[in-house]
Design an enzyme around this catalytic site. Sequence first.
Site, PDB file in Angstrom:
ATOM      1  N   GLU A 127      76.912  28.827  27.588  1.00 51.05           N
ATOM      2  CA  GLU A 127      76.450  30.105  28.148  1.00 51.05           C
ATOM      3  C   GLU A 127      75.369  30.689  27.253  1.00 51.05           C
ATOM      4  O   GLU A 127      75.312  30.385  26.054  1.00 51.05           O
ATOM      5  CB  GLU A 127      77.623  31.079  28.256  1.00 51.05           C
ATOM      6  CG  GLU A 127      78.248  31.408  26.906  1.00 51.05           C
ATOM      7  CD  GLU A 127      79.538  32.176  27.016  1.00 51.05           C
ATOM      8  OE1 GLU A 127      79.500  33.247  27.630  1.00 51.05           O
ATOM      9  OE2 GLU A 127      80.568  31.704  26.471  1.00 51.05           O
ATOM     10  N   LYS A 129      73.349  32.972  24.707  1.00 50.26           N
ATOM     11  CA  LYS A 129      73.721  33.832  23.573  1.00 50.26           C
ATOM     12  C   LYS A 129      72.926  35.134  23.704  1.00 50.26           C
ATOM     13  O   LYS A 129      71.727  35.163  23.470  1.00 50.26           O
ATOM     14  CB  LYS A 129      73.412  33.141  22.245  1.00 50.26           C
ATOM     15  CG  LYS A 129      73.846  33.944  21.025  1.00 50.26           C
ATOM     16  CD  LYS A 129      73.588  33.146  19.745  1.00 50.26           C
ATOM     17  CE  LYS A 129      74.059  33.927  18.530  1.00 50.26           C
ATOM     18  NZ  LYS A 129      73.305  35.166  18.327  1.00 50.26           N
ATOM     19  N   ASP A 131      71.315  38.628  22.950  1.00 49.37           N
ATOM     20  CA  ASP A 131      70.820  39.280  21.737  1.00 49.37           C
ATOM     21  C   ASP A 131      71.096  40.775  21.842  1.00 49.37           C
ATOM     22  O   ASP A 131      70.246  41.567  22.242  1.00 49.37           O
ATOM     23  CB  ASP A 131      69.323  39.019  21.571  1.00 49.37           C
ATOM     24  CG  ASP A 131      68.828  39.407  20.192  1.00 49.37           C
ATOM     25  OD1 ASP A 131      69.670  39.658  19.308  1.00 49.37           O
ATOM     26  OD2 ASP A 131      67.604  39.450  19.986  1.00 49.37           O
ATOM     27  N   TYR A 238      82.672  37.947  27.265  1.00 47.29           N
ATOM     28  CA  TYR A 238      82.716  36.499  27.076  1.00 47.29           C
ATOM     29  C   TYR A 238      83.856  36.030  26.155  1.00 47.29           C
ATOM     30  O   TYR A 238      84.037  34.832  25.951  1.00 47.29           O
ATOM     31  CB  TYR A 238      81.386  35.972  26.529  1.00 47.29           C
ATOM     32  CG  TYR A 238      80.902  36.653  25.263  1.00 47.29           C
ATOM     33  CD1 TYR A 238      81.545  36.469  24.050  1.00 47.29           C
ATOM     34  CD2 TYR A 238      79.779  37.471  25.292  1.00 47.29           C
ATOM     35  CE1 TYR A 238      81.101  37.089  22.895  1.00 47.29           C
ATOM     36  CE2 TYR A 238      79.320  38.102  24.138  1.00 47.29           C
ATOM     37  CZ  TYR A 238      79.992  37.899  22.943  1.00 47.29           C
ATOM     38  OH  TYR A 238      79.543  38.519  21.802  1.00 47.29           O
ATOM     39  N   LYS A 326      70.512  27.646  18.614  1.00 41.99           N
ATOM     40  CA  LYS A 326      69.454  28.655  18.612  1.00 41.99           C
ATOM     41  C   LYS A 326      68.169  28.114  19.239  1.00 41.99           C
ATOM     42  O   LYS A 326      67.835  26.935  19.106  1.00 41.99           O
ATOM     43  CB  LYS A 326      69.161  29.126  17.174  1.00 41.99           C
ATOM     44  CG  LYS A 326      70.361  29.725  16.454  1.00 41.99           C
ATOM     45  CD  LYS A 326      70.850  31.002  17.066  1.00 41.99           C
ATOM     46  CE  LYS A 326      70.000  32.193  16.710  1.00 41.99           C
ATOM     47  NZ  LYS A 326      70.151  32.656  15.333  1.00 41.99           N
ATOM     48  N   CYS A 432      40.075  47.212  -5.175  1.00 39.61           N
ATOM     49  CA  CYS A 432      41.070  47.880  -4.333  1.00 39.61           C
ATOM     50  C   CYS A 432      40.374  48.700  -3.256  1.00 39.61           C
ATOM     51  O   CYS A 432      39.499  49.518  -3.566  1.00 39.61           O
ATOM     52  CB  CYS A 432      41.951  48.779  -5.192  1.00 39.61           C
ATOM     53  SG  CYS A 432      43.118  49.777  -4.236  1.00 39.61           S
ATOM     54  N   CYS A 435      41.272  52.720  -4.099  1.00 38.20           N
ATOM     55  CA  CYS A 435      40.771  53.465  -5.265  1.00 38.20           C
ATOM     56  C   CYS A 435      39.544  52.842  -5.914  1.00 38.20           C
ATOM     57  O   CYS A 435      38.933  53.455  -6.794  1.00 38.20           O
ATOM     58  CB  CYS A 435      41.876  53.621  -6.308  1.00 38.20           C
ATOM     59  SG  CYS A 435      42.320  52.085  -7.152  1.00 38.20           S
ATOM     60  N   CYS A 456      45.834  45.462  -7.487  1.00 39.73           N
ATOM     61  CA  CYS A 456      44.993  46.559  -7.964  1.00 39.73           C
ATOM     62  C   CYS A 456      45.429  46.935  -9.373  1.00 39.73           C
ATOM     63  O   CYS A 456      46.619  47.034  -9.659  1.00 39.73           O
ATOM     64  CB  CYS A 456      45.131  47.759  -7.022  1.00 39.73           C
ATOM     65  SG  CYS A 456      44.477  49.295  -7.683  1.00 39.73           S
ATOM     66  N   CYS A 462      45.627  55.114  -8.288  1.00 40.02           N
ATOM     67  CA  CYS A 462      45.461  54.571  -6.932  1.00 40.02           C
ATOM     68  C   CYS A 462      46.389  55.330  -5.988  1.00 40.02           C
ATOM     69  O   CYS A 462      47.606  55.330  -6.161  1.00 40.02           O
ATOM     70  CB  CYS A 462      45.793  53.082  -6.916  1.00 40.02           C
ATOM     71  SG  CYS A 462      45.695  52.334  -5.276  1.00 40.02           S
TER      72      CYS A 462
END
Length: 718
Positions: A127, A129, A131, A238, A326, A432, A435, A456, A462
């Site tokens: 059957e 599965k 979620d 189930y 799965k 960065c 900054c 950075c 920053c």
Amino acid sequence: MSTEGSAVDTLTIEEAAAELERLAKEIAHHDALYHGKDQPEISDADYDALKRRNDALEARFPELIREDSPSRHVGAAPSVTFSPVVHARPMLSLDNTFSQEDVQDFVAGVYRFLGRLPDQSIAFTAEPKIDGLSMSIRYENGRLVTAATRGDGTTGENVTANIRTIAEIPNELPKGVPAVVEIRGEVYMAKSDFLALNRQMEAEGKQTYVNPRNTAAGSLRQLDAKVTASRKLKFFAYAWGEMAEMPADTQFGMVQTFKDWGFPVNPLMKRLNSVADILAHYDEIGLERPDLDYDIDGVVYKVDSLELQQRLGFRSRSPRWATAHKFPAEQAFTEVEKIEIQVGRTGALTPVARLKPITVGGVVVTNATLHNEDYIKGIGNSGERIRPEEHDIREGDTVIVQRAGDVIPQILDVVMEKRAADARSYEFPKTCPVCGSHAVREVNEKTGKTDSVRRCTGGFICRAQATEHLKHFVSRNAFDIEGLGSKQVDFFFENEDPSLQIRTAPEIFTLEKRQQDSLTKLENIDGFGKVSVGKLYAAINERRSIALHRFIYALGIRHVGETTAKLLARSYGTYEAFATAMKEAAPLSGEAWTDLNAIEGIGEVVARAMVEFYKEPRNVEVIGRLLDEVTPAEAEQPVTAGSPVAGKTVVFTGSLEKFTRDEAKARAESLGAKVAGSVSKKTDIVVAGPGAGSKLDKARELGVQTMDEDEWLALISG
């Protein structure tokens, strides 16, 4: 050195023990996020990989199996928001299979355990599965009395009032049902209802939800049952828990009985005998998956005969008679519109692909992480090539996007046939973007290996790092200031009013004083109020005195986690001694540097990061202002004088009855002992409670001293 990517058969027993400890903590963290908060931060596939790694390590080193091993536990502890419900029968998880070979092994294992030849005489059910959120619903004398979530498998959350709002779940069962009936199944939200809810949220200018599973779980945990009722949740039955009597002798028959009693059951469930038929049904369900109005992530196979199920029995956390096959992650094609850089607390520059919106597995995907500079070029963390050299990711490229485990999107590859002739390779910034400071890739002086992450160097100057640092500073294991969460930090950081602005940690503690003389009162701002502001000030003032290890951890020094902070606090005793040692260790030589590296658990990489942090004048200046407001308490030192366990390594195993494991650990450490999670030649004492297994056997094999709880108490109290 990390052994994360190393083959299991190449690890030493010490390396395996360390990795099992890491995996236990990491998996417990993700269990809490998924089962307790409905906020997973990694994919199902990545989570499954962690579990498989743990299982492989335990298979090779059975003597290292921990009391807190993920192989011994299910789910996460129940929330304190709802009252606890102890399940009459535990709600166990299922083992996962990922390939046809795995399924063949599962079926062969069933026949082998029962001592039969694989002659297709055993029927299996197959059957989808679902979620969603696992649920146990108890009926007594035909009336619904309790509904509880899975929780940790033993104890769940009481959500009875909310379950009663789900139209598909009957409040009363037909006459003639057993006196006690526990129906188990999955609460979920239909895809169509999820999309309608998000359209409504957009129309109201509110944040939309991520996916149906998290939305269903969050809806079920509402304190107001009216909110749950408005979410149109659904249910598939189930399985079962406690039953006063069994109305059928097969899995298939039980589920059909549930249908007769008025419960919705999945119409795709079949009873099959051969592996070929089982796998064919898996493929059929996979083909139907996109058209189903509910999310599924695999197919569950169960031995149909309840008598055989009973003979097959259970492992520690899963039945031998069932497995979940799965599905692979869902994929789709879309275009990279732009590559942007995000800056984290430690200065890491993380590239993010902004994608042309595409629906993958029922969720609209607009972003995907690109991890780091090398990933864009097609190079993995260990330097291996994960895509051909010319398959670097560029703006404008058509790419294959995968929601691994149906949670976090990632880019798998580039569709080269669709690359524009003028597409230019992405040039990763050397400064960065926030900054303007230099962004560098550090080189490990010992190994010569270049870090895959560019960082950075701006530190507190920053803005991006400063925001994330503040969030770390107020986090649970640091200053833990109630009422000052992520959203509040963003509000105060972005505020231009001097009386409200918080951009460094010391400004948290001057907020109340600045507000006293201000015309802009915090209590008058939307989202705050007189009572909540009063509580915030009280929470801040409570933290003007704080444990030394929390203070050190809150500073946000790279590589200094909670455990390392405790080691440092215990070693130096006071903040003054710690700060002086960091200053004196600056040349990376001399007595202070040697002493720092000599602390067990502090390696050269961590030591260097701490020294570099204190070399930065801006960091020292901020800490100085913080110390004007906060007093780090002197660390409590272990009472080692006369302690019979000072300097000894102790392992606790089995079910402790006289104290909790945390209490036992804290007491041992306070007496100068080191508490380990596994037994080795370095272990001095093993304290064994009822149910002690492989660790006790290992201790006896190595000649390690063993004792029970009473003997341990006599030893440390004498």
